[in-house]
Design a protein around this motif. Structure first.
Motif, PDB file in Angstrom:
ATOM      1  N   GLY A  16      48.642 -54.740 -30.366  1.00 30.56           N
ATOM      2  CA  GLY A  16      49.933 -55.236 -29.844  1.00 30.56           C
ATOM      3  C   GLY A  16      51.105 -54.841 -30.723  1.00 30.56           C
ATOM      4  N   ARG A  27      51.909 -51.272 -30.094  1.00 28.52           N
ATOM      5  CA  ARG A  27      52.704 -51.132 -28.848  1.00 28.52           C
ATOM      6  C   ARG A  27      54.153 -51.497 -29.092  1.00 28.52           C
ATOM      7  NH1 ARG A  27      47.939 -53.239 -26.453  1.00 28.52           N
ATOM      8  NH2 ARG A  27      48.689 -55.388 -26.702  1.00 28.52           N
ATOM      9  N   TYR A  28      54.363 -52.575 -29.871  1.00 30.04           N
ATOM     10  CA  TYR A  28      55.755 -52.974 -30.160  1.00 30.04           C
ATOM     11  C   TYR A  28      56.476 -51.868 -30.939  1.00 30.04           C
ATOM     12  CZ  TYR A  28      59.790 -54.870 -32.467  1.00 30.04           C
ATOM     13  OH  TYR A  28      61.076 -55.025 -32.935  1.00 30.04           O
ATOM     14  N   TRP A  71      57.441 -49.060 -28.798  1.00 29.67           N
ATOM     15  CA  TRP A  71      58.568 -49.431 -27.922  1.00 29.67           C
ATOM     16  C   TRP A  71      59.861 -49.430 -28.721  1.00 29.67           C
ATOM     17  CZ3 TRP A  71      62.055 -53.400 -28.476  1.00 29.67           C
ATOM     18  CH2 TRP A  71      62.935 -53.587 -27.394  1.00 29.67           C
ATOM     19  N   ALA A  74      55.790 -60.616 -26.799  1.00 30.95           N
ATOM     20  CA  ALA A  74      55.500 -60.096 -25.449  1.00 30.95           C
ATOM     21  C   ALA A  74      54.578 -58.874 -25.549  1.00 30.95           C
ATOM     22  CB  ALA A  74      56.808 -59.721 -24.757  1.00 30.95           C
ATOM     23  N   HIS A  75      54.788 -58.045 -26.558  1.00 34.33           N
ATOM     24  CA  HIS A  75      53.927 -56.858 -26.717  1.00 34.33           C
ATOM     25  C   HIS A  75      52.544 -57.237 -27.221  1.00 34.33           C
ATOM     26  CE1 HIS A  75      57.740 -54.649 -26.350  1.00 34.33           C
ATOM     27  NE2 HIS A  75      56.992 -53.620 -25.995  1.00 34.33           N
ATOM     28  N   THR A 117      50.591 -58.300 -24.034  1.00 33.61           N
ATOM     29  CA  THR A 117      50.212 -57.323 -22.991  1.00 33.61           C
ATOM     30  C   THR A 117      48.962 -56.556 -23.439  1.00 33.61           C
ATOM     31  OG1 THR A 117      51.647 -55.694 -24.049  1.00 33.61           O
ATOM     32  CG2 THR A 117      52.582 -56.968 -22.215  1.00 33.61           C
ATOM     33  N   HIS A 118      48.135 -56.116 -22.475  1.00 31.34           N
ATOM     34  CA  HIS A 118      46.918 -55.349 -22.820  1.00 31.34           C
ATOM     35  C   HIS A 118      46.956 -53.972 -22.174  1.00 31.34           C
ATOM     36  CE1 HIS A 118      45.170 -58.804 -24.761  1.00 31.34           C
ATOM     37  NE2 HIS A 118      45.620 -59.537 -23.738  1.00 31.34           N
TER      38      HIS A 118
END
Ligand code: P6P
Length: 341
Positions: free
Chosen positions: A233, A236-237, A240, A336-337, A340-341
């Motif tokens: 996660g 991913r953040y 982003w 939030a990140h 999410t999967h």
């Protein structure tokens, strides 16, 4: 008066009173009808400690007290000479205050019981990281002192039991940043106030009242050298954020990084890593006091899995935790990140 005929204030802000930290503490005491001054004396000890440590930090290279002493603390971290010196300063100033029942330090495996809890006086527990980020000392980087104050639970069977309270029960928290100036940031749970040491008169002068963290800022603070071992996660953040023009700032000392976040906004993270699967930062005397400051300034402070730092029920005074704290919108973004999967 300035050229427009307006009064020149010390901080240049609306409050024209010149307020020292000492006066601020006494003003707070005056608002507590039952306060007998015990709590004020504890804060006074922290203020004196900050001035002594600031002087030693600034003179460290001149007095050859930089570098390590070749031993490790309970955390398994190499102790810097000034870690031990700062720890001694705090133990000796707090030790002289009647209102302190127990102190707990990052540098001491066990809490130090200063006074028993038999008599009726209200007493406190003070937990601290005496010199956070001390590995920055040799390169003149920002270092700091972090402190947390709890009401002593006189019903507790032992010191650990009285100390192991959730961060939401702190009665005060704060930090001192020994940076380009010496800054003392403090909350009693009714907002965040900031003081700067005026070396000319040896007093901390109030420069901000009711500090509020910017709600968002495109900036994150994390040690990206550990990126590969972060849970997915966080990866991913970071992907982003980097594709949305976020900037990255990392001082390697929590006090310096959190202070920047408090004033400029953004998000500070210390995720779980391979080396520190629970996170590296200590709950009781790093995460909890910083979380109280950030929340009091209108921000958020979370840990895994999506839990408020101040709600964590501690099991051990040296336990570690993952930390995500800063501007509310930015913390929500990270969370939030993670979800999410
Ligand atoms: P890393 C300093 O040692 C500290 O405890 C915090 O002040 C700081 O945020 C963190 O560790 C830095 O750790 O692994 O990035 O060097």
């Amino acid at each position: 008066m300035n050229s427009a005929g307006e009064p020149l204030t010390h901080s240049g802000r609306d409050d024209v009173r010149i307020m020292t930290l000492q006066a601020h503490i006494l003003e707070e005491q005056a608002h507590q009808p039952l306060a007998g001054g015990t709590f004020s004396w504890i804060l006074s000890a922290l203020s004196i400690s900050a001035k002594i440590i600031a002087d030693k930090v600034r003179r460290a290279r001149l007095e050859n007290v930089l570098g390590s002493i070749g031993t490790e603390n309970i955390q398994g971290e190499v102790q810097q000479k000034l870690d031990v010196i700062a720890n001694e300063v705090l133990l000796r100033t707090l030790g002289g205050r009647e209102g302190v029942a127990i102190v707990a330090s990052e540098e001491n495996e066990e809490p130090v019981i200063l006074r028993d809890n038999k008599d009726g006086d209200r007493r406190y527990c003070v937990l601290f990281d005496p010199l956070d980020g001390s590995s920055n000392l040799d390169v003149c980087g920002g270092v700091g002192t972090i402190f947390s104050i709890l009401a002593h639970d006189r019903r507790a069977d032992n010191a650990q039991a009285s100390l192991l309270q959730a961060g939401s029960r702190q009665v005060a928290a704060g930090y001192v940043l020994y940076g380009s100036s010496t800054v003392f940031v403090l909350t009693f749970g009714k907002g965040v106030d900031m003081f700067v040491l005026d070396p000319g008169i040896g007093a901390f002068m109030r420069v901000e009242q009711g500090l509020k963290i910017p709600r968002h800022s495109k900036s994150y603070s994390v040690n990206e050298g550990n990126r590969r071992s972060f849970p997915a996660g966080y990866q991913r953040y970071l992907d982003w954020a980097q594709s949305n023009d976020y900037s990255s700032r990392y001082a390697g000392a929590m006090v310096a990084d959190v202070h920047r976040i408090l004033l400029k906004g953004g998000v500070f993270m210390y995720p779980p890593t391979k080396k520190a699967p629970q996170g590296k930062l200590r709950l009781m005397y790093e995460a909890n006091p910083m979380a109280m400051i950030i929340e009091q300034a209108g921000g958020k402070a979370m840990t895994e899995p999506n839990q408020r730092v101040l709600d964590v029920q501690p099991r051990d005074i040296h336990q570690r935790t993952a930390v995500i704290l800063g501007s509310a919108d930015e913390v929500d973004n990270v969370i939030a990140h993670l979800a999410t999967h």
